[in-house]
Design an enzyme around this catalytic site. Structure first.
Site, PDB file in Angstrom:
ATOM      1  N   HIS A   1       2.072   8.310   7.535  1.00  0.00           N
ATOM      2  CA  HIS A   1       3.365   7.623   7.580  1.00  0.00           C
ATOM      3  C   HIS A   1       4.510   8.601   7.331  1.00  0.00           C
ATOM      4  O   HIS A   1       5.581   8.479   7.930  1.00  0.00           O
ATOM      5  CB  HIS A   1       3.413   6.504   6.545  1.00  0.00           C
ATOM      6  CG  HIS A   1       2.404   5.420   6.793  1.00  0.00           C
ATOM      7  ND1 HIS A   1       1.475   5.060   5.854  1.00  0.00           N
ATOM      8  CD2 HIS A   1       2.168   4.634   7.872  1.00  0.00           C
ATOM      9  CE1 HIS A   1       0.712   4.081   6.336  1.00  0.00           C
ATOM     10  NE2 HIS A   1       1.116   3.813   7.570  1.00  0.00           N
TER      11      HIS A   1
ATOM     12  N   LYS B   1       0.849  -1.193   0.000  1.00  0.00           N
ATOM     13  CA  LYS B   1       0.000   0.000   0.000  1.00  0.00           C
ATOM     14  C   LYS B   1       0.880   1.237   0.000  1.00  0.00           C
ATOM     15  O   LYS B   1       1.959   1.224   0.601  1.00  0.00           O
ATOM     16  CB  LYS B   1      -0.848   0.026   1.269  1.00  0.00           C
ATOM     17  CG  LYS B   1      -2.097  -0.785   1.179  1.00  0.00           C
ATOM     18  CD  LYS B   1      -2.998  -0.393   2.315  1.00  0.00           C
ATOM     19  CE  LYS B   1      -4.164  -1.350   2.442  1.00  0.00           C
ATOM     20  NZ  LYS B   1      -4.742  -1.268   3.776  1.00  0.00           N
TER      21      LYS B   1
ATOM     22  N   HIS C   1       0.877   6.826   3.349  1.00  0.00           N
ATOM     23  CA  HIS C   1       0.018   8.002   3.338  1.00  0.00           C
ATOM     24  C   HIS C   1       0.652   9.117   4.173  1.00  0.00           C
ATOM     25  O   HIS C   1       1.721   8.926   4.765  1.00  0.00           O
ATOM     26  CB  HIS C   1      -1.404   7.663   3.761  1.00  0.00           C
ATOM     27  CG  HIS C   1      -1.500   7.025   5.117  1.00  0.00           C
ATOM     28  ND1 HIS C   1      -1.118   7.675   6.273  1.00  0.00           N
ATOM     29  CD2 HIS C   1      -1.935   5.793   5.498  1.00  0.00           C
ATOM     30  CE1 HIS C   1      -1.332   6.886   7.306  1.00  0.00           C
ATOM     31  NE2 HIS C   1      -1.800   5.734   6.862  1.00  0.00           N
TER      32      HIS C   1
HETATM   33  N1  ARG Z   1       1.232  -0.053  10.177  1.00  0.00           N
HETATM   34  C1  ARG Z   1       0.380   0.725  11.014  1.00  0.00           C
HETATM   35  C2  ARG Z   1      -0.506   1.643  10.174  1.00  0.00           C
HETATM   36  O1  ARG Z   1      -0.154   1.973   9.084  1.00  0.00           O
HETATM   37  C3  ARG Z   1       1.144   1.593  11.975  1.00  0.00           C
HETATM   38  C4  ARG Z   1       1.946   0.831  12.978  1.00  0.00           C
HETATM   39  C5  ARG Z   1       2.195   1.627  14.204  1.00  0.00           C
HETATM   40  N2  ARG Z   1       2.999   0.941  15.162  1.00  0.00           N
HETATM   41  C6  ARG Z   1       2.559   0.015  16.011  1.00  0.00           C
HETATM   42  N3  ARG Z   1       3.442  -0.545  16.803  1.00  0.00           N
HETATM   43  N4  ARG Z   1       1.322  -0.366  16.054  1.00  0.00           N
HETATM   44  O2  ARG Z   1      -1.558   2.053  10.646  1.00  0.00           O
END
Ligand code: ARG
Length: 572
Positions: free
Chosen positions: A133, A127, A130
């Protein structure tokens, strides 16, 4: 640099009358140099805890401080102000003596011996990244740098989203319609297309749902073909992410996907049940009730036995604390995941995974466009970061072109890249992360005001003064030169010497905008100084001092920007 010394003296002074722990005594830079260099709210703390009038508490402390040789040597004035803050004016002579150490990070030790884990970026494979991120990447890297420059051992983690039923769907979609070449050409774009098509066709063909589930089950069981596909999707996604990281100048010490924790989950869920934290529902799913903690229940296992985002985070906490023995774990993730982290941290504590480690969700808001709406989109899609950076670079090129048209095109291009990327990062880092921030092209790329071009251009000017002075032999600035200085010299001196104090503040609040705000203030002081006083042409005693101010200011500016993740250039 000086706050720590004052803090110890204050703790000693107050300790004679009140029972306080020395960590409770805080010394921080004043908001405005008109109120001194450093301040403490100690008298206010004492007043509220022991019910003494503030003024009385402040007077008691000040009387004690008068006995302290250190304070007398360091300060020229100590005063109670406002509702009861004690303000300290440092002696210019002391500041001059330490001027050359302003940017010496070896002297910055607030977090020496501490182990800090910062998790940032954490996009989901297959993906596009966004805006959230991107913010996490920029803010997280800056926070990691801040701690590192204060002596901490920092671990930089990227917690990739690489597990979940969506990968079963992607595998199924690829097996039906995927083409290797197309993915090689534009990996994430193509994978997203497959995924979207799968969902489209699921509407008329509900069978697909089961097909996706089956592929995921096979992946979980370690089916060779599915595993190979999944690994390939991951590699291709990372190729694209890495290009973004490279352009942003961001790196990680550990890139670990959520899938890494998968083998630990059965055990973890069983353990939570054994500890009576989790209970099995009728349908076979497992849940942790958090009523006593005033939180909604948290599912840790699905009815089909599958794991969840939260379960993987719990395993990650347990694993990381064992493996890294960190003092802090900072999660740089958007506001919208607050509840998730509240739940996960609470469960981890109840389960006894946490010990003395501080777990903290470092939240941030959205980026809004110039009109206050969600960031400008193109045909309803978010504009890719590369296009944002390219546009910023283009605008920065125009600045360089106007300033210095004679430079070779290649150099102009390099400068434009540094300034353009810097402008996008600085826009993010200079605003308080808690609030939604605005994305204003004009402001971001203006040569005046709180922007990267303004700070970088000021640095370039300092360097050109130093270049001009290169042939002059300069002696170490003497305290005697203080007789000659004007108010701008003095303000610049005091501002430079506050650098480490703001760096510490930025760490204690996990707030890069505190460092950015300081660098902006420094840049303003530099410019006022520069317009008010000759440097190279000043008389000898004063010239040495001013050159040293220019040198230290340039070092602080370069280092501070570097910590925020901005490069500088030597000409513009
Ligand atoms: N991959 C997740 C997202 O895009 C964020 C991860 C954040 N870190 C965690 N330890 N949950 O929403």
């Amino acid at each position: 640099m000086f706050s720590h010394k004052l803090q110890l003296e204050l703790a000693k002074a107050a300790g004679k009358h009140y029972q306080l722990k020395s960590e409770e005594v805080e010394v921080e830079p004043t908001r405005d140099l008109a109120h001194g260099d450093l301040m403490t709210n100690l008298a206010l703390k004492i007043a509220s805890r022991w019910g003494v009038p503030v003024k009385e508490a402040a007077q008691t402390i000040i009387e004690e401080l008068k006995q302290s040789g250190l304070v007398t040597n360091l300060c020229q004035r100590v005063e109670v102000a406002g509702p009861g803050f004690i303000n300290f004016w440092l002696k210019p002579a002391v500041l001059i003596r330490h001027l050359s150490e302003a940017a010496q990070i070896k002297k910055f030790t607030l977090f020496k011996g501490k182990r800090i884990l910062v998790e940032y970026s954490s996009p989901n494979i297959a993906k596009p990244m966004h805006v959230g991120h991107i913010r996490s990447t920029i803010i997280g890297a800056a926070i990691a740098n801040i701690y590192q420059n204060l002596g901490a051992k920092v671990y930089r983690l990227n917690h990739l989203g690489d597990w979940g039923t969506q990968f079963g769907k992607l595998i199924a979609a690829y097996k039906r319609w995927g083409r290797r070449e197309a993915i090689k050409r534009a990996p994430i774009q193509e994978m997203l297309k497959l995924y979207v098509r799968f969902h489209e066709e699921m509407k008329s063909n509900p069978e697909l749902e089961t097909e996706g589930q089956r592929e995921f089950l096979n992946l979980e069981k370690g089916n060779r073909q599915n595993k190979a596909l999944w690994n390939w999707f991951k590699r291709e996604s990372l190729r694209e992410f890495n290009a973004i990281y490279k352009r942003l100048g961001v790196s990680f010490s550990h890139v670990v996907g959520e899938s890494y924790y998968e083998p630990m989950l059965k055990n973890l869920v069983a353990e939570l049940q054994r500890k009576k934290l989790a209970v099995k529902n009728q349908d076979g799913s497992v849940v942790v009730h958090l009523t006593a903690e005033s939180l909604p229940p948290c599912l840790v296992q699905k009815s089909d036995g599958g794991s969840l985002y939260a379960t993987r985070d719990l395993a990650a906490i347990r694993f990381r604390i064992k493996r890294f023995r960190p003092d802090k774990v900072l999660y740089v993730v958007g506001n919208e995941q607050s509840l998730h982290f509240d739940q996960v941290f609470t469960i981890a504590k109840l389960a006894g995974y946490v010990g003395n480690t501080e777990l903290k969700h470092i939240k941030y808001g959205l980026i809004l466009g110039e009109d206050g709406q969600k960031l400008a989109t193109r045909e309803g899609k978010i504009i890719p970061l590369v296009e944002v950076l390219d546009k910023a670079k283009e605008m920065a090129y125009k600045i360089v072109q106007a300033k210095n048209p004679g430079l070779p095109a290649k150099i102009k291009d390099k400068i434009a890249e540094v300034v353009g990327v810097g402008a996008v990062k600085y826009n993010d880092l200079s605003q308080n992360r808690h609030t939604d921030i605005t994305f204003d092209w004009g402001k971001m790329l203006s040569l005046e005001g709180n922007s990267a071009p303004y700070l970088i251009y000021t640095y370039v000017r300092l360097k050109s003064v130093l270049k001009k002075a290169n042939s002059i032999k300069v002696s170490k600035p003497s305290v005697a030169a203080l007789e000659l200085v004007n108010s701008h010299d003095l303000l610049l001196l005091r501002t430079i010497m506050r650098y480490s104090e703001f760096l510490q503040r930025a760490a204690l609040d996990n707030a890069p905008h505190i460092l950015a705000g300081y660098l902006y203030e420094l840049t303003n002081q530099i410019n006022t100084f520069y317009h008010a006083s000759p440097v190279v042409k000043a008389d000898h005693g004063l010239r040495s001092l001013r050159l040293e101010l220019v040198k230290s200011a340039s070092e602080v500016l370069k280092q501070g920007l570097g910590i925020l993740g901005l490069e500088t250039v030597e000409q513009m």
